[in-house]
Scaffold this motif. Structure first.
Motif, PDB file in Angstrom:
ATOM      1  N   THR A 180     -16.363   6.862   5.740  1.00  0.00           N
ATOM      2  CA  THR A 180     -17.601   6.743   6.511  1.00  0.00           C
ATOM      3  C   THR A 180     -17.718   7.768   7.635  1.00  0.00           C
ATOM      4  O   THR A 180     -18.666   8.541   7.694  1.00  0.00           O
ATOM      5  CB  THR A 180     -17.728   5.321   7.111  1.00  0.00           C
ATOM      6  N   ALA A 181     -16.753   7.783   8.540  1.00  0.00           N
ATOM      7  CA  ALA A 181     -16.906   8.570   9.761  1.00  0.00           C
ATOM      8  C   ALA A 181     -16.891  10.075   9.532  1.00  0.00           C
ATOM      9  O   ALA A 181     -17.519  10.829  10.284  1.00  0.00           O
ATOM     10  CB  ALA A 181     -15.830   8.183  10.768  1.00  0.00           C
ATOM     11  N   ALA A 182     -16.184  10.544   8.507  1.00  0.00           N
ATOM     12  CA  ALA A 182     -16.070  11.998   8.296  1.00  0.00           C
ATOM     13  C   ALA A 182     -17.423  12.659   8.105  1.00  0.00           C
ATOM     14  O   ALA A 182     -17.675  13.747   8.631  1.00  0.00           O
ATOM     15  CB  ALA A 182     -15.175  12.281   7.088  1.00  0.00           C
ATOM     16  N   LEU A 183     -18.314  12.001   7.376  1.00  0.00           N
ATOM     17  CA  LEU A 183     -19.624  12.614   7.137  1.00  0.00           C
ATOM     18  C   LEU A 183     -20.534  12.456   8.359  1.00  0.00           C
ATOM     19  O   LEU A 183     -21.352  13.326   8.639  1.00  0.00           O
ATOM     20  CB  LEU A 183     -20.285  12.017   5.887  1.00  0.00           C
ATOM     21  N   PHE A 184     -20.388  11.361   9.097  1.00  0.00           N
ATOM     22  CA  PHE A 184     -21.139  11.207  10.346  1.00  0.00           C
ATOM     23  C   PHE A 184     -20.768  12.325  11.323  1.00  0.00           C
ATOM     24  O   PHE A 184     -21.650  12.981  11.904  1.00  0.00           O
ATOM     25  CB  PHE A 184     -20.827   9.854  10.989  1.00  0.00           C
ATOM     26  N   GLY A 209     -20.283  11.409  16.491  1.00  0.00           N
ATOM     27  CA  GLY A 209     -20.419  11.054  15.078  1.00  0.00           C
ATOM     28  C   GLY A 209     -19.218  10.290  14.563  1.00  0.00           C
ATOM     29  O   GLY A 209     -19.357   9.328  13.799  1.00  0.00           O
ATOM     30  N   ASP A 210     -18.023  10.702  14.997  1.00  0.00           N
ATOM     31  CA  ASP A 210     -16.795  10.029  14.582  1.00  0.00           C
ATOM     32  C   ASP A 210     -16.793   8.569  15.043  1.00  0.00           C
ATOM     33  O   ASP A 210     -16.569   7.646  14.250  1.00  0.00           O
ATOM     34  CB  ASP A 210     -15.592  10.774  15.166  1.00  0.00           C
ATOM     35  N   ALA A 211     -17.073   8.349  16.308  1.00  0.00           N
ATOM     36  CA  ALA A 211     -17.057   6.994  16.858  1.00  0.00           C
ATOM     37  C   ALA A 211     -18.186   6.146  16.284  1.00  0.00           C
ATOM     38  O   ALA A 211     -18.006   4.951  16.008  1.00  0.00           O
ATOM     39  CB  ALA A 211     -17.156   7.049  18.386  1.00  0.00           C
ATOM     40  N   LEU A 212     -19.341   6.756  16.094  1.00  0.00           N
ATOM     41  CA  LEU A 212     -20.475   6.028  15.516  1.00  0.00           C
ATOM     42  C   LEU A 212     -20.143   5.555  14.103  1.00  0.00           C
ATOM     43  O   LEU A 212     -20.412   4.408  13.733  1.00  0.00           O
ATOM     44  CB  LEU A 212     -21.710   6.933  15.484  1.00  0.00           C
ATOM     45  N   GLY A 213     -19.548   6.446  13.301  1.00  0.00           N
ATOM     46  CA  GLY A 213     -19.202   6.093  11.930  1.00  0.00           C
ATOM     47  C   GLY A 213     -18.158   4.994  11.859  1.00  0.00           C
ATOM     48  O   GLY A 213     -18.242   4.090  11.015  1.00  0.00           O
ATOM     49  N   ILE A 214     -17.171   5.041  12.752  1.00  0.00           N
ATOM     50  CA  ILE A 214     -16.133   4.006  12.764  1.00  0.00           C
ATOM     51  C   ILE A 214     -16.735   2.666  13.165  1.00  0.00           C
ATOM     52  O   ILE A 214     -16.466   1.630  12.531  1.00  0.00           O
ATOM     53  CB  ILE A 214     -14.986   4.411  13.707  1.00  0.00           C
ATOM     54  N   ALA A 300     -16.022  -1.333  21.222  1.00  0.00           N
ATOM     55  CA  ALA A 300     -15.312  -0.254  21.922  1.00  0.00           C
ATOM     56  C   ALA A 300     -15.632   1.101  21.308  1.00  0.00           C
ATOM     57  O   ALA A 300     -15.831   2.094  22.037  1.00  0.00           O
ATOM     58  CB  ALA A 300     -13.805  -0.514  21.875  1.00  0.00           C
ATOM     59  N   TRP A 301     -15.706   1.170  19.978  1.00  0.00           N
ATOM     60  CA  TRP A 301     -16.054   2.440  19.331  1.00  0.00           C
ATOM     61  C   TRP A 301     -17.503   2.816  19.620  1.00  0.00           C
ATOM     62  O   TRP A 301     -17.831   3.996  19.816  1.00  0.00           O
ATOM     63  CB  TRP A 301     -15.802   2.359  17.824  1.00  0.00           C
ATOM     64  N   SER A 302     -18.392   1.840  19.672  1.00  0.00           N
ATOM     65  CA  SER A 302     -19.775   2.112  20.053  1.00  0.00           C
ATOM     66  C   SER A 302     -19.835   2.697  21.458  1.00  0.00           C
ATOM     67  O   SER A 302     -20.569   3.656  21.721  1.00  0.00           O
ATOM     68  CB  SER A 302     -20.594   0.818  19.980  1.00  0.00           C
TER      69      SER A 302
END
Length: 333
Positions: A180-184, A209-214, A300-302
């Motif tokens: 998921t996160a790699a493409l974000f 993008g990384d944190a949003l995807g996670i 937390a990731w958000s």
């Protein structure tokens, strides 16, 4: 509350702001998914591309480029590239998972066959690389090709990790970053790169993008155990029935006593599931507080995504992306 029930929908605000650019992306997608010699390619691609979806990933590319002051045309190429990579992975995933439905419609592998889905996915990957090359940026090519490799790596890792009780939270995070996160993160990063943004801004876009995807994936995994089918489009416990070792269960296994571990081994590793097992699984998640702990990690990731995007100069799009990071966890807040 489901995402589509929220009073404010940042992804719709973003879509409205990017209407003209997204229209150009859609035109380019239709042009490049055409095939003069193999009509099945546009048939299969159109079935998935035109099935709906929020087109969040290509919008992130357009938004990042505009926010960094880009005024050329290659943001459209890169947004189409991101959507092609995403669509190709969905075609392949549905074959691997033997899925029968996506976005409320029969999957391509069900309507046609596995061979068609795999080969059309390969075609879309090839088209994606053609679009990347047309930008003339080796760095863009490096970022998106790297993301494609990470996605594939994450999917292969998931094959071995998803039913192995020794899977740790660290391995889970690797899987999530891949699937998921790699493409974000690639989608946001290339927007800054094509705009020639300073390195600090490009890094902030990647981090966002990384944190949003996670956060996005953790929320999805959490809702499998506590969401409503009408809101999520999934039945509660689908991941359990499919023996997927996601974060709530990984946390429960780590806290399990011998008897509880034997339960997880029987149901997840061996696939010996019986009536009442889902209720027992939910009871164990509740006993160890793993749903609440998973919720805290998503939040937390958000927050990390918001911290990253707020380091960029003020811009209307920055506000939308900030709101979007909060919005992806709205269903669990």
């Amino acid at each position: 509350m489901g995402l589509d029930e929220a009073a404010t929908k940042p992804h719709e605000q973003l879509a409205a702001h990017l209407t003209e650019r997204m229209a150009a992306v859609n035109v380019l997608i239709r042009e490049r998914m055409a095939s003069r010699h193999a009509p099945r390619i546009p048939e299969v691609t159109a079935h998935l591309v035109e099935a709906g979806g929020k087109r969040l990933r290509p919008m992130l590319t357009l938004a990042s480029a505009e926010m960094c002051g880009y005024d050329g045309d290659f943001d459209v190429h890169l947004a189409a590239t991101v959507e092609f990579i995403h669509t190709a992975t969905l075609l392949h995933d549905d074959v691997v998972d033997e899925s029968a439905q996506r976005r409320g419609r029969p999957t391509a592998n069900l309507l046609w066959d596995n061979k068609s889905s795999v080969l059309v996915g390969d075609y879309l990957f090839s088209r994606a690389f053609q679009l990347m090359v047309e930008t003339g940026s080796l760095r863009v090519l490096d970022i998106l090709s790297g993301a494609s490799a990470t996605i594939a790596e994450g999917e292969v890792l998931q094959l071995t990790a998803s039913r192995d009780l020794s899977t740790t939270e660290e391995i889970y995070l690797q899987v999530v970053r891949g699937k998921t996160a790699a493409l974000f993160s690639a989608a946001t990063e290339v927007g800054g790169v094509i705009a020639g943004a300073p390195e600090a801004q490009v890094q902030a876009l990647f981090d966002y993008g990384d944190a949003l995807g996670i956060a996005f994936q953790i929320v999805d995994d959490l809702l499998d155990y506590q969401g409503q089918s009408s809101a999520t489009g999934k039945n509660v416990g689908d991941d359990f029935r499919e023996r997927k070792l996601t974060l709530p269960v990984i946390k429960a296994v780590a806290a399990a006593d011998a008897e509880e571990r034997a339960f997880w081994k029987r149901t997840i590793e061996k696939g010996d599931q019986r009536e009442g097992d889902l209720d027992q699984a939910l009871a164990l998640l509740d006993k160890h507080g793993t749903l609440e702990a998973t919720r805290a990690e998503a939040l937390a990731w958000s927050a990390r995504a918001q911290t990253a995007i707020r380091s960029l100069p003020e811009h209307p799009i920055r506000t939308m992306l900030d709101d979007l990071a909060e919005y992806v966890v709205a269903r669990i807040s």
